[in-house]
Design an enzyme around this catalytic site. Sequence first.
Site, short mmCIF file in Angstrom:
data_model
loop_
_atom_site.label_atom_id
_atom_site.label_comp_id
_atom_site.label_asym_id
_atom_site.label_seq_id
_atom_site.Cartn_x
_atom_site.Cartn_y
_atom_site.Cartn_z
N GLY A 1 -76.98 77.39 13.04
CA GLY A 1 -77.52 76.08 13.40
C GLY A 1 -78.34 75.40 12.32
O GLY A 1 -79.17 74.54 12.63
N SER A 2 -78.07 75.70 11.04
CA SER A 2 -78.89 75.04 10.01
C SER A 2 -78.52 73.55 9.88
O SER A 2 -79.39 72.73 9.58
CB SER A 2 -78.76 75.76 8.67
OG SER A 2 -77.53 75.48 8.05
N ASN A 3 -77.28 73.20 10.09
CA ASN A 3 -76.93 71.77 10.06
C ASN A 3 -77.60 71.03 11.22
O ASN A 3 -78.09 69.91 11.05
CB ASN A 3 -75.41 71.58 10.11
CG ASN A 3 -74.81 71.66 8.72
OD1 ASN A 3 -74.97 70.76 7.90
ND2 ASN A 3 -74.13 72.78 8.43
N MET B 1 -67.34 76.85 16.29
CA MET B 1 -66.15 77.55 15.83
C MET B 1 -65.08 77.64 16.91
O MET B 1 -64.64 78.74 17.27
CB MET B 1 -66.54 78.93 15.30
CG MET B 1 -67.45 78.85 14.09
SD MET B 1 -66.88 77.65 12.86
CE MET B 1 -67.49 78.36 11.36
N HIS C 1 -67.42 70.51 7.36
CA HIS C 1 -66.66 71.68 6.90
C HIS C 1 -67.04 71.98 5.44
O HIS C 1 -67.14 71.06 4.63
CB HIS C 1 -65.16 71.42 7.02
CG HIS C 1 -64.34 72.62 6.65
ND1 HIS C 1 -64.23 73.72 7.46
CD2 HIS C 1 -63.64 72.88 5.52
CE1 HIS C 1 -63.49 74.63 6.85
NE2 HIS C 1 -63.11 74.14 5.68
N GLU D 1 -57.02 66.54 16.91
CA GLU D 1 -56.68 67.78 17.61
C GLU D 1 -56.30 68.93 16.67
O GLU D 1 -56.05 70.03 17.13
CB GLU D 1 -55.56 67.51 18.60
CG GLU D 1 -54.28 67.08 17.92
CD GLU D 1 -53.34 66.37 18.88
OE1 GLU D 1 -53.45 65.13 18.98
OE2 GLU D 1 -52.53 67.06 19.51
N ASP E 1 -59.93 71.06 11.24
CA ASP E 1 -60.54 70.51 10.02
C ASP E 1 -59.63 69.46 9.38
O ASP E 1 -59.32 69.52 8.19
CB ASP E 1 -60.81 71.66 9.01
CG ASP E 1 -61.75 72.71 9.60
OD1 ASP E 1 -62.68 72.35 10.34
OD2 ASP E 1 -61.53 73.91 9.33
N GLU F 1 -74.31 69.85 2.57
CA GLU F 1 -73.98 69.64 3.99
C GLU F 1 -75.15 69.00 4.71
O GLU F 1 -74.99 68.03 5.46
CB GLU F 1 -73.65 70.99 4.66
CG GLU F 1 -72.39 71.65 4.17
CD GLU F 1 -72.01 72.86 5.03
OE1 GLU F 1 -72.10 72.79 6.25
OE2 GLU F 1 -71.63 73.90 4.44
C1 GAR Z 1 -71.43 75.40 7.96
O1 GAR Z 1 -71.24 75.81 6.63
C2 GAR Z 1 -70.29 74.51 8.42
O2 GAR Z 1 -69.82 73.66 7.42
C3 GAR Z 1 -69.25 75.53 8.82
O3 GAR Z 1 -69.98 76.52 9.49
C4 GAR Z 1 -71.29 76.60 8.92
C5 GAR Z 1 -72.30 76.53 10.04
O4 GAR Z 1 -73.59 76.73 9.53
N1 GAR Z 1 -68.22 74.95 9.65
C6 GAR Z 1 -66.93 75.26 9.56
O5 GAR Z 1 -66.50 76.11 8.82
C7 GAR Z 1 -66.02 74.45 10.47
N2 GAR Z 1 -64.64 74.73 10.20
P1 GAR Z 1 -74.84 76.31 10.38
O6 GAR Z 1 -74.65 76.95 11.78
O7 GAR Z 1 -76.01 76.90 9.66
O8 GAR Z 1 -74.88 74.80 10.47
#
Ligand code: GAR
Length: 202
Positions: free
Chosen positions: A13-15, A90, A109, A142, A145, A174
Amino acid sequence: MKKRLGILLSGRGSNFEAIADNVAAGRLDAEIAVVISNRPEARGLEVARQRGLHAVCIPSKGLDREVYDRMLAEELRRCRVDLICLAGFMRLLSAWFVREFPFQILNIHPSLLPAFPGLDAQAQALEHGVKVSGCTVHFVDEYLDHGPIILQAAVPVLEDDTVETLSARILREEHRIYTEAIRIVLSGRWRIEGRRVRILPE
Ligand code: GAR
């Protein structure tokens, strides 16, 4: 009225935290209406609760994709969400779900799409030997990515990079471009031409 965000996540969940920080600091004019995780153990869910946000777990294990997506949609509608932000969520969303929320779902992504979709994008980039990688924020369709690209940021791949060092460099970007993309989409200054997202001047 502030636009209402729904954040979907599965893990760290850092984003989500970067978005929440920008909302709290007034750098993003929106509010987080709900944080939903499909995994009960997701750290992001705990962080959302600690921040006093409405945080809900809807476990996806063993559920048919569309059955699950209908539960998701119900919660998002209950929370009157204007924009859905996938932040490390995911799971592939069904065509039904994507049609329910046209151009209202964003994803981030960790690669320069269309290169390296799917899992472990940073490891894929290293293995392939690219010299530049980065991250992409796109509208969700659908396919995995895949939808129209809103913003991308590039970072160099260094000679001594490991998956960890490259991932950290990409993650910083990101955290920056996700908020920027949300700001653009909420402002309405964009239009779609085929696969191209045209960003209009302010
Ligand atoms: C992030 O790097 C995001 O870009 C990736 O999962 C990570 C989640 O990190 N997403 C994908 O790969 C989607 N296909 P976070 O939970 O720290 O935000």
